[in-house]
Design an enzyme around this catalytic site. Structure first.
Site: not given
Ligand code: GLA
Length: 727
Positions: A477, A547
């Site tokens: 990430d 997301d």
């Protein structure tokens, strides 16, 4: 695929199966652009250069430099000599001047395609590709620029990059080294790009191109949620099947600019490369610089053909992962299930329930390391928090494996929390400007990945974790953008190199990771989909798309992403309702169908599902196994866009041999008093017959007249329809 040089006419022709790219040498020194478009077998295209037309009217002087430079079509225009359109190249000399003239000196046509040092790039076997190198030299500065053009046997893309060498006696500063420039006459082009925000990535937007400059860019140190390193110029009215499209996609993961400029003479200059703002690169005598590559695709058959050209090229010649052509394990990620609030017991409960429903891998997301219980600490402390994971990582992994599942882990290697052991030990490892407050974002700083010892230090910590247990998957990430750019390791006149050196550091570490752990499935991610770019695809076969896991919001996000990138690369999960990003409630089936157009997985607390939902998970798992080979390897056709029509979204995946297809249809909003709709399919063999829902039709009928879709009661309803060729 063929590259030809006509010695007499001084013309280069670069052919792919259905396109031609033409370059000419003018006055023995200028590298001029002649043509890019549909395949032409005509050799004499020099008339396209308008060499006999006066640059300004009335004028008799055809070659007065000032006028000529500002209107001719060039391959790699420089700053400072009189071409006032956007330049592709700018160099500052020791004495402070900013002008250069890259004069043609020769060429080479070679088999194969050279790899770009330290950078991701399209690759292929020697016999599958050909490369044209055009050599240019600025005689005053001794700067040599090599323009590279590569083509592949099985693709209509033209891949460009630039290699710059300092053969002079003094160091110079490169202030702009774009990777591609395309000069054309305007055809009333529109600019098409991908725009968004966090949780709203890559929505397609089309805008008219007027006079002046219009650009799409990122100065965030990464590709970004907001703008995307892709731009297309399209003729008005371009659809999925019709219209001309010139696409450019940057194989890079940092600051970029893509620009279209319409000039006084109604020509258009399309450029792409590393954003010059915040960029300077000192080139000492003997040093070189490589600009990342741009993949250019021309289509005379609308956006659909461009899309499939990118998909095939990236699946065959960019993504290297051994997982590329494999069905990926269906994963369950605990992020939306628990956020930071979990321990080994909770994870095992999730894994147990998931394994019973056919899910194959548990991914432990953010919060397992250091003292991380919120997003305010511990990035950089890559050791297991044994208060949370009692018994340690290996014990947890072995227990998950006993359930018949694999195990994956989340990391954010590029970051450092001010509240961490690592920061206390190495405060200088953070990117910062001495004396200035370092900009925090999500309570974290960015590590100075331009420094090898920083990359090595972080790598060792993470590699130790990966060696300590049987880990099958890593989610890498990157949760903030870059700011307060300063490196304690760079001298003042090299600080402008930090953005690019940072990206090179990220690439080095990703390369090392996949080399040392070849069996690990790597998924890249950046606060959702801020780094979904071709650069990252070189290292990981899949990237977390957004997301936002709401099935309806995902329609536009996945439509925009799949405009360029293979659906096999799109990280997509089923999550709970009301959805955590938008509060929407959608049917479980719809969430499954939308996630099927990607890597497929779950991101919810499976222990809290109802019995009915659990039964649906089993159905979805079965569907994934049945269709993933087709979805991953097939041809993607966009049939309808809810972003455009408001009511319904539809796409199709067709097997390469056209024997089978899967149609997806989402009724986004229900309407009163409407009739059925005839949905025109695509990609089938017109002359073959197909079975659909027990009925037979010819491919031609399905594509011309359409398949009848009846309306349903209720919003957000999806269905998948199998289409198979009759024997
Ligand atoms: C990013 C990712 C999410 C999750 C969180 C964890 O936002 O996109 O999937 O991993 O970070 O902090």
């Amino acid at each position: 695929m063929k590259i030809i040089f006509d010695e007499e006419k001084k013309v280069f022709l670069i052919h792919t199966n259905s396109t031609t790219y033409g370059i000419a040498i003018v006055d023995g020194k200028y590298v001029a652009h002649m043509y890019y478009g549909k395949y032409l077998d005509e050799r004499d295209l020099r008339y396209l250069l308008r060499e006999d037309e006066a640059p300004l009217v009335p004028s008799v002087n055809l070659r007065e430099k000032g006028a000529f430079l500002d209107c001719a079509a060039f391959e790699y225009p420089e700053t400072g000599m009189g071409d006032y359109r956007e330049s592709a190249f700018c160099v500052r000399s020791q004495d402070g001047h900013r002008a250069s003239e890259l004069v043609y000196t020769g060429y080479e046509i070679m088999e194969g395609k050279p790899a770009l040092e330290g950078l991701p790039s399209v690759w292929g076997k020697k016999e599958e590709c050909a490369t044209l190198k055009i050599f240019c030299l600025d005689r005053l500065l001794g700067i040599k620029a090599t323009l590279l053009y590569s083509v592949m046997e099985d693709s209509d893309a033209v891949i460009r990059s630039v290699f710059v060498e300092n053969q002079g006696k003094e160091s110079v500063y490169l202030e702009k080294v774009l990777s591609a420039c395309l000069d054309m006459d305007d055809r009333n082009f529109q600019v098409l790009g991908l725009f968004g925000s966090w949780a709203r990535e890559r929505h397609i937007q089309r805008m008219p191109l007027g006079y002046g400059r219009q650009n799409i860019a990122s100065l965030k140190g990464e590709s970004s949620h907001q703008e995307h390193p892709f731009m297309a110029l399209v003729t008005p009215g371009t659809t999925q099947e019709t219209g001309e499209v010139y696409g450019m996609n940057f194989v890079y993961s940092g600051n970029f600019i893509a620009q279209a400029e319409k000039s006084q003479f109604d020509s258009v200059r399309m450029t792409m490369g590393i954003h010059p703002e915040g960029f300077t690169w000192k080139l000492e005598p003997g040093e070189h610089f490589t600009a990342p590559e741009v993949v250019m695709v021309y289509s005379d058959q609308g956006l659909g053909k461009m899309t499939r050209t990118y998909h095939d090229l990236y699946r065959q010649h960019l993504i290297r992962s051994p997982y590329l052509h494999k069905k990926r394990p269906i994963l369950i990620n605990n992020w939306e299930a628990t956020y930071f609030d979990f321990d080994e017991k909770k994870l095992l409960e999730i894994a147990k329930e998931a394994s019973e429903l056919g899910i194959e891998m548990l991914v432990m997301d953010d919060g397992w390391f250091g003292k991380r219980n919120l997003d305010d600490s511990s990035l950089g402390d890559w050791f297991v928090n044994e208060e949370k994971i009692k018994g340690g990582l290996n014990n947890l992994v072995e227990n998950v494996k006993k359930l018949g599942m694999k195990f994956g882990i989340w990391v954010e290697p590029e970051m450092i929390s001010p509240e961490s052991e690592l920061y206390r030990k190495h405060p200088d490892w953070a990117i910062q400007i001495p004396g200035r407050e370092t900009t925090q974002s999500r309570a974290q700083y960015v590590l100075d990945f331009s420094r090898q010892e920083v990359v090595d230090g972080v790598y060792e910590m993470i590699a130790e974790v990966l060696r300590s247990a049987d880990i099958s998957y890593v989610k890498w990430d990157m949760n903030r953008q870059l700011a307060t750019m300063g490196s304690s390791a760079l001298p003042a006149d090299r600080q402008g190199e930090l953005y690019h050196r940072y990206v090179l550091g990220v690439y080095r570490m990703q390369e090392r990771l996949i080399r040392d752990f070849p069996d690990i499935l790597l998924e890249n991610c950046s606060g959702g989909g801020a780094r979904f770019d071709p650069g990252m695809l070189y290292y990981s076969p899949q990237i977390w798309c957004s997301d936002d896991t709401d099935a309806i919001e995902r329609l536009a996000i996945q439509e925009g992403t799949a405009l360029v990138y293979p659906v096999s690369a799109m990280g997509a999960h089923v999550s709970v309702c009301p959805n955590h990003s938008v509060g929407r409630v959608t049917p479980f089936e719809t969430r499954g169908d939308v996630a099927l157009l990607g890597t497929f997985g779950y991101e919810l607390d499976i222990t809290k599902l109802t019995e009915e939902e659990k039964t649906l998970v089993k159905v979805q798992v079965e569907k994934y196994h049945k269709y993933n080979d087709l979805i991953r390897e097939g041809d993607y056709y966009r049939l309808a866009s809810a972003a455009e029509n408001r009511y319904y979204d539809s796409w199709m995946i067709v097997e390469k041999d056209k024997s089978k297809a899967l149609l997806f249809y989402v009724q986004v909003l229900s309407r009163a008093n409407v009739k059925s709709r005839f949905l025109r399919l695509a990609g089938l063999d017109p002359d073959k017959r197909y079975q659909v829902d027990g009925k037979e039709y010819s491919g031609r009928t399905l594509m011309q007249a359409g398949l009848r879709i009846t309306p349903e009661m209720g919003d957000f309803r999806s269905r998948t329809i199998e289409i198979s060729m009759c024997q």
